[in-house]
Design a protein around this motif. Structure first.
Motif, PDB file in Angstrom:
ATOM      1  N   VAL A  72       3.745  -1.651  -1.366  1.00 60.90           N
ATOM      2  CA  VAL A  72       3.720  -0.865  -2.609  1.00 60.90           C
ATOM      3  C   VAL A  72       4.489   0.442  -2.432  1.00 60.90           C
ATOM      4  CG1 VAL A  72       2.225   0.347  -4.253  1.00 60.90           C
ATOM      5  CG2 VAL A  72       1.554  -1.902  -3.395  1.00 60.90           C
ATOM      6  N   LEU A  73       4.377   1.065  -1.256  1.00 57.19           N
ATOM      7  CA  LEU A  73       5.096   2.315  -0.992  1.00 57.19           C
ATOM      8  C   LEU A  73       6.603   2.113  -1.129  1.00 57.19           C
ATOM      9  CD1 LEU A  73       5.271   5.259   0.018  1.00 57.19           C
ATOM     10  CD2 LEU A  73       5.228   4.353   2.354  1.00 57.19           C
ATOM     11  N   MET A  74       7.128   1.052  -0.541  1.00 61.98           N
ATOM     12  CA  MET A  74       8.561   0.789  -0.619  1.00 61.98           C
ATOM     13  C   MET A  74       8.975   0.330  -2.019  1.00 61.98           C
ATOM     14  SD  MET A  74       9.706   1.821   2.155  1.00 61.98           S
ATOM     15  CE  MET A  74      11.407   1.305   1.885  1.00 61.98           C
ATOM     16  N   PHE A  75       8.079  -0.308  -2.735  1.00 59.27           N
ATOM     17  CA  PHE A  75       8.350  -0.679  -4.130  1.00 59.27           C
ATOM     18  C   PHE A  75       8.516   0.587  -4.978  1.00 59.27           C
ATOM     19  CE2 PHE A  75       6.587  -1.927  -8.380  1.00 59.27           C
ATOM     20  CZ  PHE A  75       7.633  -2.768  -8.756  1.00 59.27           C
ATOM     21  N   ILE A  76       7.649   1.564  -4.754  1.00 62.49           N
ATOM     22  CA  ILE A  76       7.755   2.836  -5.483  1.00 62.49           C
ATOM     23  C   ILE A  76       9.060   3.538  -5.132  1.00 62.49           C
ATOM     24  CG2 ILE A  76       6.749   5.147  -5.701  1.00 62.49           C
ATOM     25  CD1 ILE A  76       3.988   3.825  -5.259  1.00 62.49           C
ATOM     26  N   ALA A  77       9.452   3.498  -3.848  1.00 65.51           N
ATOM     27  CA  ALA A  77      10.725   4.106  -3.433  1.00 65.51           C
ATOM     28  C   ALA A  77      11.887   3.448  -4.161  1.00 65.51           C
ATOM     29  CB  ALA A  77      10.902   3.967  -1.921  1.00 65.51           C
ATOM     30  N   GLY A  78      11.823   2.133  -4.330  1.00 64.44           N
ATOM     31  CA  GLY A  78      12.862   1.424  -5.072  1.00 64.44           C
ATOM     32  C   GLY A  78      12.875   1.808  -6.538  1.00 64.44           C
ATOM     33  N   LEU A  79      11.690   1.941  -7.139  1.00 66.99           N
ATOM     34  CA  LEU A  79      11.582   2.338  -8.550  1.00 66.99           C
ATOM     35  C   LEU A  79      12.235   3.693  -8.799  1.00 66.99           C
ATOM     36  CD1 LEU A  79       7.914   1.446  -9.644  1.00 66.99           C
ATOM     37  CD2 LEU A  79      10.026   0.508 -10.590  1.00 66.99           C
ATOM     38  N   GLU A  80      12.107   4.581  -7.821  1.00 67.01           N
ATOM     39  CA  GLU A  80      12.639   5.937  -7.975  1.00 67.01           C
ATOM     40  C   GLU A  80      14.027   6.074  -7.354  1.00 67.01           C
ATOM     41  OE1 GLU A  80       9.682   8.443  -6.243  1.00 67.01           O
ATOM     42  OE2 GLU A  80       8.241   8.110  -7.861  1.00 67.01           O
ATOM     43  N   GLY A  81      14.587   4.962  -6.887  1.00 62.71           N
ATOM     44  CA  GLY A  81      15.872   4.998  -6.204  1.00 62.71           C
ATOM     45  C   GLY A  81      17.048   5.150  -7.155  1.00 62.71           C
ATOM     46  N   ASP A  82      18.187   5.454  -6.584  1.00 61.80           N
ATOM     47  CA  ASP A  82      19.438   5.616  -7.321  1.00 61.80           C
ATOM     48  C   ASP A  82      20.437   4.609  -6.759  1.00 61.80           C
ATOM     49  OD1 ASP A  82      21.897   6.377  -8.362  1.00 61.80           O
ATOM     50  OD2 ASP A  82      21.409   8.504  -8.354  1.00 61.80           O
TER      51      ASP A  82
ATOM     52  N   LYS B  12      10.820   4.463 -15.450  1.00 66.08           N
ATOM     53  CA  LYS B  12       9.981   5.665 -15.466  1.00 66.08           C
ATOM     54  C   LYS B  12       8.545   5.389 -15.897  1.00 66.08           C
ATOM     55  CE  LYS B  12      13.588   9.165 -15.841  1.00 66.08           C
ATOM     56  NZ  LYS B  12      14.131  10.298 -16.635  1.00 66.08           N
ATOM     57  N   PRO B  13       8.341   4.638 -17.013  1.00 64.97           N
ATOM     58  CA  PRO B  13       6.945   4.346 -17.365  1.00 64.97           C
ATOM     59  C   PRO B  13       6.213   3.534 -16.300  1.00 64.97           C
ATOM     60  CG  PRO B  13       8.469   3.160 -18.806  1.00 64.97           C
ATOM     61  CD  PRO B  13       9.272   4.152 -18.048  1.00 64.97           C
ATOM     62  N   LEU B  14       6.934   2.638 -15.613  1.00 66.15           N
ATOM     63  CA  LEU B  14       6.282   1.842 -14.576  1.00 66.15           C
ATOM     64  C   LEU B  14       5.978   2.683 -13.344  1.00 66.15           C
ATOM     65  CD1 LEU B  14       8.113  -1.611 -14.783  1.00 66.15           C
ATOM     66  CD2 LEU B  14       5.692  -1.129 -15.200  1.00 66.15           C
ATOM     67  N   ALA B  15       6.873   3.602 -13.002  1.00 65.98           N
ATOM     68  CA  ALA B  15       6.612   4.477 -11.855  1.00 65.98           C
ATOM     69  C   ALA B  15       5.334   5.280 -12.069  1.00 65.98           C
ATOM     70  CB  ALA B  15       7.798   5.416 -11.626  1.00 65.98           C
ATOM     71  N   SER B  16       5.129   5.756 -13.299  1.00 68.32           N
ATOM     72  CA  SER B  16       3.922   6.538 -13.609  1.00 68.32           C
ATOM     73  C   SER B  16       2.662   5.692 -13.567  1.00 68.32           C
ATOM     74  CB  SER B  16       4.056   7.195 -14.987  1.00 68.32           C
ATOM     75  OG  SER B  16       4.087   6.211 -16.014  1.00 68.32           O
ATOM     76  N   LYS B  17       2.821   4.367 -13.706  1.00 68.16           N
ATOM     77  CA  LYS B  17       1.670   3.464 -13.639  1.00 68.16           C
ATOM     78  C   LYS B  17       1.403   2.991 -12.216  1.00 68.16           C
ATOM     79  CE  LYS B  17       0.825   2.723 -18.166  1.00 68.16           C
ATOM     80  NZ  LYS B  17      -0.497   2.841 -18.816  1.00 68.16           N
ATOM     81  N   VAL B  18       2.466   2.684 -11.471  1.00 69.13           N
ATOM     82  CA  VAL B  18       2.318   2.086 -10.142  1.00 69.13           C
ATOM     83  C   VAL B  18       1.931   3.131  -9.096  1.00 69.13           C
ATOM     84  CG1 VAL B  18       3.520   0.846  -8.296  1.00 69.13           C
ATOM     85  CG2 VAL B  18       3.904   0.201 -10.677  1.00 69.13           C
ATOM     86  N   GLU B  19       2.465   4.344  -9.197  1.00 71.69           N
ATOM     87  CA  GLU B  19       2.166   5.378  -8.202  1.00 71.69           C
ATOM     88  C   GLU B  19       0.661   5.646  -8.070  1.00 71.69           C
ATOM     89  OE1 GLU B  19       4.263   8.979  -8.035  1.00 71.69           O
ATOM     90  OE2 GLU B  19       6.256   8.070  -8.022  1.00 71.69           O
ATOM     91  N   PRO B  20      -0.091   5.796  -9.170  1.00 72.03           N
ATOM     92  CA  PRO B  20      -1.539   5.998  -9.003  1.00 72.03           C
ATOM     93  C   PRO B  20      -2.222   4.824  -8.303  1.00 72.03           C
ATOM     94  CG  PRO B  20      -0.857   6.605 -11.221  1.00 72.03           C
ATOM     95  CD  PRO B  20       0.316   5.926 -10.579  1.00 72.03           C
ATOM     96  N   ILE B  21      -1.762   3.596  -8.593  1.00 75.46           N
ATOM     97  CA  ILE B  21      -2.344   2.432  -7.927  1.00 75.46           C
ATOM     98  C   ILE B  21      -2.104   2.514  -6.426  1.00 75.46           C
ATOM     99  CG2 ILE B  21      -2.217  -0.090  -7.680  1.00 75.46           C
ATOM    100  CD1 ILE B  21      -1.346  -0.225 -10.609  1.00 75.46           C
TER     101      ILE B  21
END
Length: 388
Positions: free
Chosen positions: A63-73, A254-263
Motif C-alpha cells: 500500500v505504501l508503494m501504491f500511494i507513492a505511485g498515486l502521487e508520482g510524476d 487526487k480523490p483516490l490518494a485522499s481515500k487510500v492514504e488514511p487506509i
C-alpha cells in the motif's frame, strides 16, 4: 499474543513513536523503526515477529508503494530514465564488487558464498526512502525521480543476476530468454493497462451502486498489480507502484490518494515499519561483529559512492548526488529473498545468513538518517544561494 492485541500495540506504539521522532526533528519513520527494535527480541522481547505481523506488514509495504505511485510524476520519471539506469547499474556493481572482495579476500569465504553476499548488498528497497522523501516534500524532484527510477531498474537487475547465480551454483538453470522475457512482458502489460484498461476500469467502478466503489477499484488494481509482478518473477511492491502510477495519469488520482492514504497510514503501513525492528536480533552477533561492521560500511558506501557517481555523470549537483546515493542505501525485501535463496541452496551457512539479515536491517535503520542529513544540507545550500 492475540493478533488483536498485536494490532492494538502496533498502532499505539507507532503513532506515539512517530510523534516523538517528529518532535525531536527526526523523520517519523525512524521512531517506528526504533520502537520495533526496542519492544522486539533485540531489547525488551515484549513482541515477536509472527505470521500475522509478517502478512500485515507485506500489505503495508504494498500500500505504501501504491500511494507513492498515486502521487508520482510519470513525466519526471521518463525525463530521468537515463540517469536512473546508470545509477542503478553502478549501484549494483560497486556494493557487489566490494562485498565480494571483502568476503573472499579478507575473510576467506568461498567464491560462491562471496558472490551471493555481494548480491544481497546490491538490492535496494525504496519503501523507507519513499516515506522520508514524502515527509520532506522531496518525492517529485529530480533526485527523487532518479531514486525511484533507479530502484525499479535495480530490482530487475537483481532478479536477473540472482537467476544467473542460482543457475550456475545450484543446477537450476534458466536461459536468459526464460529470465528476461517475463520481465519484458510485465512492462508491456503494465503499459497497456495504464494506457487503456485502468481509466476504463475506474470509470466503470465509479458507476457501481456500491459503497466506496471507486476506492475498492483502486485497491483491486493495487493488489492485482502486486500479484502480477510476483507471477512474472518481480517484486510485489514494483507491481503496486506501477498500478498507482497508472492511476496518477487519470482524473481520479487526487480523490483516490485522499481515500487510500488514511487506509494505509492508519492501519497497514505502521505494521511494515515496526516489523523491520522486530526482526533485529543481537544474539550471537559478538562473534561476527567485525565482519558485520565492515559489511555495513561496505553496504552504505557502495551505494552512496556508486549511485552518487552515476547521478553526477548526468549533471546533478554534488548535493543532489549525495541525496540519490543515500536514497539507494536502504535494503529490504529483495535482499532477504537473495539471502533466503542462498541459505536454501546451501551456498551460505546460518551464521552468514544471520549476518546478512542483520546488515539488511541495520542499513534500513540508518538510511533515513543519512537521507535526511543530505536533503537538509541541500536545502541549506539552496537557501544560501537564494540569499546571495
Amino acid at each position: 499474543m492475540n493478533y488483536l492485541v498485536q494490532l492494538f500495540l502496533i498502532l499505539l506504539l507507532v503513532t506515539l513513536s512517530t510523534h516523538l521522532a517528529s518532535w525531536l526533528k527526526c523523520p517519523g519513520v525512524i521512531g517506528a523503526l526504533l520502537i520495533g527494535v526496542i519492544v522486539g527480541p533485540a531489547v525488551l522481547n515484549f513482541m515477536q515477529p509472527t505470521t500475522f505481523t509478517h502478512y500485515f506488514s507485506e500489505i503495508g509495504v504494498i500500500v505504501l508503494m501504491f500511494i507513492a505511485g498515486l502521487e508520482g510524476d510519470l513525466g519526471l520519471l521518463l525525463k530521468y530514465w537515463k540517469p536512473s539506469l546508470v545509477v542503478a547499474t553502478l549501484g549494483v556493481i560497486f556494493p557487489t564488487g566490494t562485498a565480494f572482495l571483502l568476503c573472499h579476500d579478507m575473510f576467506g569465504f568461498p567464491v560462491k558464498a562471496s558472490l551471493f553476499m555481494g548480491l544481497v548488498l546490491s538490492a535496494t528497497s525504496v519503501s523507507i526512502t519513499v516515506q522520508v522523501l514524502k515527509e520532506l516534500n522531496y518525492l517529485n524532484t529530480s533526485a527523487g525521480a532518479v531514486i525511484l527510477g533507479a530502484a525499479v531498474a535495480d530490482d530487475i537487475m537483481c532478479v536477473i543476476l540472482l537467476g544467473i547465480a542460482t543457475g550456475i551454483y545450484t543446477g537450476a538453470k534458466q536461459s536468459m530468454f526464460q529470465m528476461i522475457v517475463p520481465k519484458i512482458l510485465f512492462f508491456v502489460i503494465v503499459w497497456a493497462c495504464g494506457r487503456w484498461i485502468v481509466p476504463w476500469f475506474l470509470t466503470r467502478f465509479q458507476q457501481l451502486n456500491s459503497t466506496e466503489s471507486l476506492t475498492a477499484g483502486a485497491m483491486i488494481l493495487c493488489f492485482g498489480g502486486a500479484a502480477l509482478a510476483v507471477a512474472m518473477g518481480m517484486s510485489d511492491v514494483l507491481g503496486s507502484y506501477f498500478a498507482g502510477l497508472a492511476i496518477s495519469q487519470t482524473p481520479y488520482s487526487k480523490p483516490l490518494a485522499s481515500k487510500v492514504e488514511p487506509i494505509g497510514y492508519a492501519v497497514f503501513i505502521p505494521a511494515f515499519f515496526i516489523s523491520i525492528g522486530l526482526n533485529v536480533k543481537f544474539a550471537g552477533m559478538s562473534h561476527d561483529l567485525l565482519f558485520i561492521t565492515l559489511l555495513i560500511i561496505t553496504a552504505i558506501l557502495g551505494k552512496q559512492i556508486g549511485c552518487g557517481l552515476g547521478a553526477r555523470c548526468f549533471g546533478l549537483s554534488w548535493h543532489q548526488c549525495n541525496i540519490v546515493g543515500a536514497g539507494m542505501v536502504s535494503r529490504g525485501e529483495m535482499a532477504l529473498v537473495v539471502a533466503n535463496v542462498a541459505l536454501a541452496s546451501n551456498v551460505i551457512n546460518t551464521n552468514h545468513y544471520t549476518a546478512m539479515v542483520t546488515v539488511t536491517v541495520i542499513t534500513t535503520l540508518l538510511a533515513p538518517f543519512i537521507l535526511k542529513f543530505f536533503i537538509v544540507r541541500n536545502q541549506q545550500a539552496d537557501t544560501r544561494e537564494d540569499e546571495q
